[in-house]
Write a protein that holds these residues in place. Structure first.
Motif, PDB file in Angstrom:
ATOM      1  N   PHE A 188       0.845  -1.199   0.000  1.00 51.22           N
ATOM      2  CA  PHE A 188       0.000   0.000   0.000  1.00 51.22           C
ATOM      3  C   PHE A 188       0.879   1.247   0.000  1.00 51.22           C
ATOM      4  N   ASP A 189       0.319   2.339  -0.497  1.00 51.74           N
ATOM      5  CA  ASP A 189       1.051   3.596  -0.551  1.00 51.74           C
ATOM      6  C   ASP A 189       0.723   4.479   0.643  1.00 51.74           C
ATOM      7  N   ALA A 190       0.276   3.868   1.730  1.00 50.34           N
ATOM      8  CA  ALA A 190      -0.026   4.591   2.968  1.00 50.34           C
ATOM      9  C   ALA A 190       0.523   3.780   4.133  1.00 50.34           C
ATOM     10  N   PRO A 191       0.861   4.426   5.254  1.00 53.57           N
ATOM     11  CA  PRO A 191       1.315   3.683   6.427  1.00 53.57           C
ATOM     12  C   PRO A 191       0.273   2.665   6.879  1.00 53.57           C
ATOM     13  N   ALA A 192       0.748   1.532   7.382  1.00 58.27           N
ATOM     14  CA  ALA A 192      -0.170   0.468   7.800  1.00 58.27           C
ATOM     15  C   ALA A 192      -1.168   0.963   8.832  1.00 58.27           C
ATOM     16  N   GLU A 193      -0.739   1.855   9.733  1.00 51.68           N
ATOM     17  CA  GLU A 193      -1.641   2.318  10.786  1.00 51.68           C
ATOM     18  C   GLU A 193      -2.808   3.134  10.243  1.00 51.68           C
ATOM     19  N   PHE A 236       4.198  20.859  22.488  1.00 51.02           N
ATOM     20  CA  PHE A 236       4.305  19.539  23.120  1.00 51.02           C
ATOM     21  C   PHE A 236       4.801  18.554  22.062  1.00 51.02           C
ATOM     22  N   HIS A 237       5.964  17.981  22.301  1.00 51.74           N
ATOM     23  CA  HIS A 237       6.482  16.968  21.373  1.00 51.74           C
ATOM     24  C   HIS A 237       5.836  15.644  21.737  1.00 51.74           C
ATOM     25  N   ALA A 238       4.731  15.341  21.085  1.00 47.93           N
ATOM     26  CA  ALA A 238       3.945  14.156  21.440  1.00 47.93           C
ATOM     27  C   ALA A 238       3.126  13.718  20.240  1.00 47.93           C
ATOM     28  N   ALA A 239       2.731  12.446  20.256  1.00 49.29           N
ATOM     29  CA  ALA A 239       1.890  11.885  19.205  1.00 49.29           C
ATOM     30  C   ALA A 239       0.467  11.748  19.713  1.00 49.29           C
ATOM     31  N   VAL A 240      -0.487  12.092  18.877  1.00 45.79           N
ATOM     32  CA  VAL A 240      -1.902  11.957  19.221  1.00 45.79           C
ATOM     33  C   VAL A 240      -2.429  10.650  18.626  1.00 45.79           C
ATOM     34  N   GLY A 241      -3.173   9.921  19.428  1.00 45.52           N
ATOM     35  CA  GLY A 241      -3.756   8.683  18.949  1.00 45.52           C
ATOM     36  C   GLY A 241      -3.143   7.439  19.542  1.00 45.52           C
ATOM     37  N   TYR A 242      -2.225   7.620  20.493  1.00 44.32           N
ATOM     38  CA  TYR A 242      -1.569   6.489  21.132  1.00 44.32           C
ATOM     39  C   TYR A 242      -1.842   6.503  22.632  1.00 44.32           C
ATOM     40  N   GLU A 243      -1.758   5.328  23.252  1.00 41.85           N
ATOM     41  CA  GLU A 243      -2.090   5.199  24.670  1.00 41.85           C
ATOM     42  C   GLU A 243      -1.118   5.946  25.567  1.00 41.85           C
ATOM     43  N   ASN A 244       0.133   6.090  25.150  1.00 46.34           N
ATOM     44  CA  ASN A 244       1.148   6.707  25.999  1.00 46.34           C
ATOM     45  C   ASN A 244       1.289   8.207  25.748  1.00 46.34           C
ATOM     46  N   MET A 245       0.224   8.847  25.358  1.00 45.50           N
ATOM     47  CA  MET A 245       0.259  10.295  25.135  1.00 45.50           C
ATOM     48  C   MET A 245       0.589  10.991  26.457  1.00 45.50           C
ATOM     49  N   PRO A 246       1.568  11.900  26.475  1.00 51.55           N
ATOM     50  CA  PRO A 246       1.973  12.555  27.721  1.00 51.55           C
ATOM     51  C   PRO A 246       0.816  13.304  28.384  1.00 51.55           C
ATOM     52  N   VAL A 303     -10.381  22.389  19.327  1.00 48.78           N
ATOM     53  CA  VAL A 303      -9.284  21.532  18.893  1.00 48.78           C
ATOM     54  C   VAL A 303      -9.235  21.544  17.370  1.00 48.78           C
ATOM     55  N   ILE A 304      -8.062  21.824  16.820  1.00 50.89           N
ATOM     56  CA  ILE A 304      -7.869  21.864  15.376  1.00 50.89           C
ATOM     57  C   ILE A 304      -6.861  20.775  14.999  1.00 50.89           C
ATOM     58  N   ASP A 305      -7.258  19.892  14.103  1.00 44.92           N
ATOM     59  CA  ASP A 305      -6.405  18.779  13.688  1.00 44.92           C
ATOM     60  C   ASP A 305      -5.895  19.021  12.270  1.00 44.92           C
ATOM     61  N   PHE A 306      -4.580  19.262  12.152  1.00 39.22           N
ATOM     62  CA  PHE A 306      -3.935  19.420  10.849  1.00 39.22           C
ATOM     63  C   PHE A 306      -3.105  18.189  10.493  1.00 39.22           C
ATOM     64  N   SER A 307      -3.186  17.134  11.268  1.00 41.85           N
ATOM     65  CA  SER A 307      -2.236  16.025  11.144  1.00 41.85           C
ATOM     66  C   SER A 307      -2.393  15.222   9.862  1.00 41.85           C
ATOM     67  N   ALA A 308      -3.591  15.217   9.255  1.00 41.69           N
ATOM     68  CA  ALA A 308      -3.877  14.376   8.083  1.00 41.69           C
ATOM     69  C   ALA A 308      -3.634  12.909   8.386  1.00 41.69           C
ATOM     70  N   SER A 309      -3.715  12.546   9.661  1.00 39.45           N
ATOM     71  CA  SER A 309      -3.519  11.158  10.087  1.00 39.45           C
ATOM     72  C   SER A 309      -4.875  10.523  10.367  1.00 39.45           C
ATOM     73  N   VAL A 310      -5.161   9.411   9.693  1.00 41.49           N
ATOM     74  CA  VAL A 310      -6.414   8.707   9.943  1.00 41.49           C
ATOM     75  C   VAL A 310      -6.466   8.234  11.388  1.00 41.49           C
ATOM     76  N   ARG A 311      -5.349   7.730  11.882  1.00 40.40           N
ATOM     77  CA  ARG A 311      -5.309   7.232  13.259  1.00 40.40           C
ATOM     78  C   ARG A 311      -5.628   8.354  14.249  1.00 40.40           C
ATOM     79  N   SER A 338     -12.160  20.384  14.706  1.00 39.34           N
ATOM     80  CA  SER A 338     -12.191  20.695  13.273  1.00 39.34           C
ATOM     81  C   SER A 338     -10.925  20.132  12.648  1.00 39.34           C
ATOM     82  N   SER A 339     -11.072  19.393  11.548  1.00 38.89           N
ATOM     83  CA  SER A 339      -9.925  18.802  10.866  1.00 38.89           C
ATOM     84  C   SER A 339      -9.719  19.483   9.519  1.00 38.89           C
ATOM     85  N   TYR A 340      -8.460  19.797   9.227  1.00 37.37           N
ATOM     86  CA  TYR A 340      -8.090  20.408   7.952  1.00 37.37           C
ATOM     87  C   TYR A 340      -6.962  19.597   7.327  1.00 37.37           C
TER      88      TYR A 340
END
Length: 753
Positions: A121-126, A439-449, A462-470, A486-488
């Motif tokens: 696939f041309d997208a990350p597995a997650e 905040f250097h952190a990832a959204v969508g994971y259990e270990n979010m700071p 909350v504004i989501d610019f991540s373009a991450s499905v997860r 709101s997601s952009y």
């Protein structure tokens, strides 16, 4: 005979019975491979690793090669191992024939001595894990194998795979780095130009050698009548006279700012520096009511605070000592010789000034939490800051890399720094105060700071610019905060900006907006190529790609996003908005208001039916003179066992219908499903069937309906989905679901969630 899988992950595997598999996806794969009616693959054996929770299923995949000569050694039957970990993930697929070519394009790089897996696939597995099912995966493997056999998998417009495996550590170098030189690339100075502005900054801030420095003495006077001060002084004597006419004793004010201990070395250094005299005066109107303030500045680079104090008779200097005088002994003639240069004073850049200059003086400024500070996010957030929306928390887990500079708001000096922290620092520097936090952190994971979670919970929006499905799905499902999201994001080809807005009370948070977006692409003729991917740039590994979008276009999208964010601060609508930009720069806008879905909670499954599907089915039923029907399309999330029914295709032209009978035809059905999957990139697909009952009849399923449902369920099982039948009668909309030989039904509620 057991297959040796040690070359796959380095772990040892032992053969097990298929019933002992713990992974649901692999168990479903075994069921698929065991079906006599399915020719795509056949089961060989099952395995479990002794070293970790990995499991594997080996199947023989059938590839239709035809009569044309193959360019690569791919055979009609290829054994592959599908390996997954202890959690529900997308399996890695390894070709295990010993002499299978390992240098084909789109094979994932691995450690030396281990076999390569297929890059399917041309997208990350997650980002596509929620779409995974065995039938989809096997068919993708067959497609990959066939394309590879004929040398068609790697398109001419795609970047080449890297020659060597990437390392886990990265060293960023400046573009002109010379290993033979020892020159420094770090330098900071304002300017030595004689007419450059003077910058006022905190005394603790670093100053550059060679740039004139001034001891700033700030005086706050009593208030004066607005418009009183009209003259500008040319020397210290005139300055004192003018302020005296305003009722301000400037000599006393200057005396107050003299250091108490004139023997202190730091104090002596301060009063012997060049003087910048800053005087702030509150202004009142005719009714003596306080209004604005006026600040004036006066400068003489050769005049120090000590010189001024001496001419005012406040201090005396002799024998290397400086002492205060008990009685003032002013020297007016000396004051006349002490010239001062008046300076225009411009207020510092503040959020309120930013709002006024942007025309948003009255606009609300809620506290924001922004996720994803990449090309779009960084520029949109900086646009918002310059528009006065400056109080925000910024969250991202990535670092600034050299290629980011093509479209990121950061400058080259920030390479290697955290994106979130960089943009936060840029905002703080913009206003010279602490307004933003990164905040250097990832959204969508259990270990979010916890601090990042706290930022989300305290934000008003909350504004989501991540373009991450997860990330988007995590935000939609999260109960850790109540503020609307709101997601952009920009589409893959860089031709459109998409905005998805949750409504008041977070309406649409369960995934309905995302499902409605995919349906919008399928049903809107203007958006048929919205998700096309014409070009990408290789940056490392096979999936480390960057879209080819020029900064000029991204800047337009960032501006549109920022303006839309401000415009929707108080909006209560659940909606989707798509701005499409053509080659001439013209922008067209597609809008869709999202009405509440009908929700059916049926056992382990949630099925949500859009209002457009309800309307289409009810319209098709009309007066109920005859039965009619069609197929249901929509999206799904297998990880949450949720189906979103968003499109109801009308009866094919070869259908047979009567008052008490409906037999759906097949003309055009396969094409319609294929087009929906193409346009939505597999996010919209076949989910089930719908039909109506005649006037006077309720929506209870007949025996024929239940037989049809069983037929549907049998064909959906390999996709890990239930059979779905939607029936419209005089009592409303009934959804009947069959899952693992259990049939459950529900009638649409009067009140929709």
């Amino acid at each position: 005979m057991a297959t040796d899988l040690s070359e796959l992950t380095g772990a040892s595997f032992r053969e097990i019975a298929s019933d002992d598999l713990s992974d649901d996806g692999l168990r479903a794969l075994v069921e698929l491979a065991s079906l006599e009616s399915y020719e795509g693959c056949s089961l060989v054996s099952c395995y479990r690793s002794a070293d970790d929770p990995a499991e594997a299923v080996v199947v023989q995949v059938y590839i239709e090669l035809g009569q044309a000569e193959c360019l690569n050694d791919v055979r009609e039957w290829e054994p592959v191992a599908m390996v997954t970990g202890g959690h529900r993930t997308m399996p890695s697929v390894f070709p295990i024939r010993p002499d299978f070519p390992q240098q084909l394009p789109h094979l994932n790089l691995n450690l030396r001595g281990l076999r390569r897996s297929l890059c399917l696939f041309d997208a990350p597995a997650e980002d596509i894990a929620h779409l995974y099912n065995p039938a989809m995966l096997v068919e993708r493997v067959r497609w990959w194998m066939k394309k590879s056999a004929y040398g068609e998998l790697h398109g001419e417009d795609q970047p080449l795979d890297p020659a060597l495996a990437p390392s886990f550590l990265t060293l960023f170098l400046p573009p002109d780095f010379d290993r033979a030189a020892s020159r420094s690339y770090v330098a900071f100075r304002r300017t030595e130009h004689p007419y450059s502005p003077i910058i006022l900054c905190p005394s603790a801030a670093a100053q550059n050698a060679g740039v004139p420095q001034y001891a700033c003495s700030h005086i706050l006077t009593e208030s004066t009548r607005h418009g009183s001060m009209i003259d500008l002084p040319s020397n210290l004597s005139e300055l004192i006279e003018i302020y005296g006419e305003l009722g301000v004793d400037l000599t006393s004010e200057i005396e107050k700012i003299l250091p108490a201990d004139l023997t202190d070395p730091e104090a002596r250094t301060l009063i012997q520096q060049s003087l910048l005299l800053l005087i702030t005066t509150p202004l009142t109107d005719a009714g003596r009511r306080a209004g604005a303030t006026t600040t004036r500045a006066f400068l003489n680079s050769k005049l120090t605070l000590l010189d001024v104090a001496k001419s005012l008779g406040l201090v005396a200097q002799g024998g290397g000592e400086i002492a205060r005088l008990l009685q003032k002994q002013p020297d007016v003639e000396l004051q006349k010789s002490q010239q001062v240069l008046p300076l225009d004073v411009v207020d510092g850049f503040s959020p309120s000034l930013a709002r006024r200059t942007s025309g948003y003086a009255e606009a609300p400024t809620p506290t924001l939490a922004a996720i994803g500070l990449g090309a779009l996010g960084s520029q949109a957030v900086m646009n918002l800051a310059r528009m006065g929306q400056s109080t925000c928390s910024l969250i991202d887990q990535d670092f600034i890399a050299p290629h980011n500079l093509a479209r990121h708001a950061a400058s080259g000096s920030w390479i290697g720094y955290s994106k979130a922290e960089v943009v936060a620092e840029e905002i703080c520097q913009l206003f010279q105060t602490k307004l933003a936090t990164g905040f250097h952190a990832a959204v969508g994971y259990e270990n979010m700071p916890p601090p990042a979670l706290e930022a989300l919970s305290t934000a008003e929006r909350v504004i989501d610019f991540s373009a991450s499905v997860r990330a988007a799905r995590w935000l939609a499902a999260s109960t850790d905060f109540e503020s609307p999201v709101s997601s952009y994001f920009v589409n893959p080809s860089g031709t459109a900006l998409v905005a998805m807005h949750e409504g008041i009370g977070r309406r649409g948070r369960g995934g309905e907006i995302e499902a409605a977006y995919y349906a919008m692409l399928v049903e809107n003729e203007n958006l048929q190529d919205h998700l096309a991917t014409p070009g990408q740039v290789q940056l490392g590994s096979c999936r480390n790609l960057s879209v080819t979008i020029p900064q000029a276009r991204m800047a337009i999208f960032a501006g549109l996003a920022a303006e839309d964010i401000v415009a929707t601060h108080e909006s209560e609508e659940t909606s989707i908005k798509i701005w499409s930009l053509n080659a001439t720069g013209a922008v067209t806008v597609e809008r869709q208001h999202i009405h509440p879905f009908d929700r059916f909670d049926l056992g382990d499954w949630k099925v949500l039916v859009s209002s457009s599907v309800r309307a289409a089915v009810e319209t098709a039923r009309a007066d109920g003179a005859v039965e009619t029907g069609g197929i249901l399309l929509g999206s799904y999330d297998l990880s949450r066992r949720t189906l979103f029914i968003t499109v109801a295709l009308l009866s094919p032209t070869d259908s047979k219908t009567d008052r008490s009978y409906f037999d759906r035809g097949v003309r055009g059905v396969r094409h319609s499903i294929g087009e929906a999957e193409r346009v939505s990139r597999r996010h919209v697909t076949y989910l089930g069937e719908w039909h109506t009952h005649p006037s006077g009849a309720n929506s209870n399923p007949s025996n024929q309906d239940l037989d049809l449902l069983t037929w549907i369920a049998q064909r959906r099982q390999p996709f890990l989905m239930p059979g779905v039948l939607l029936i419209c009668g005089h009592d409303g909309l009934r959804l009947v679901l069959q899952w693992k030989e259990r049939t459950i039904e529900g009638l649409a509620a009067t009140e929709r969630h």
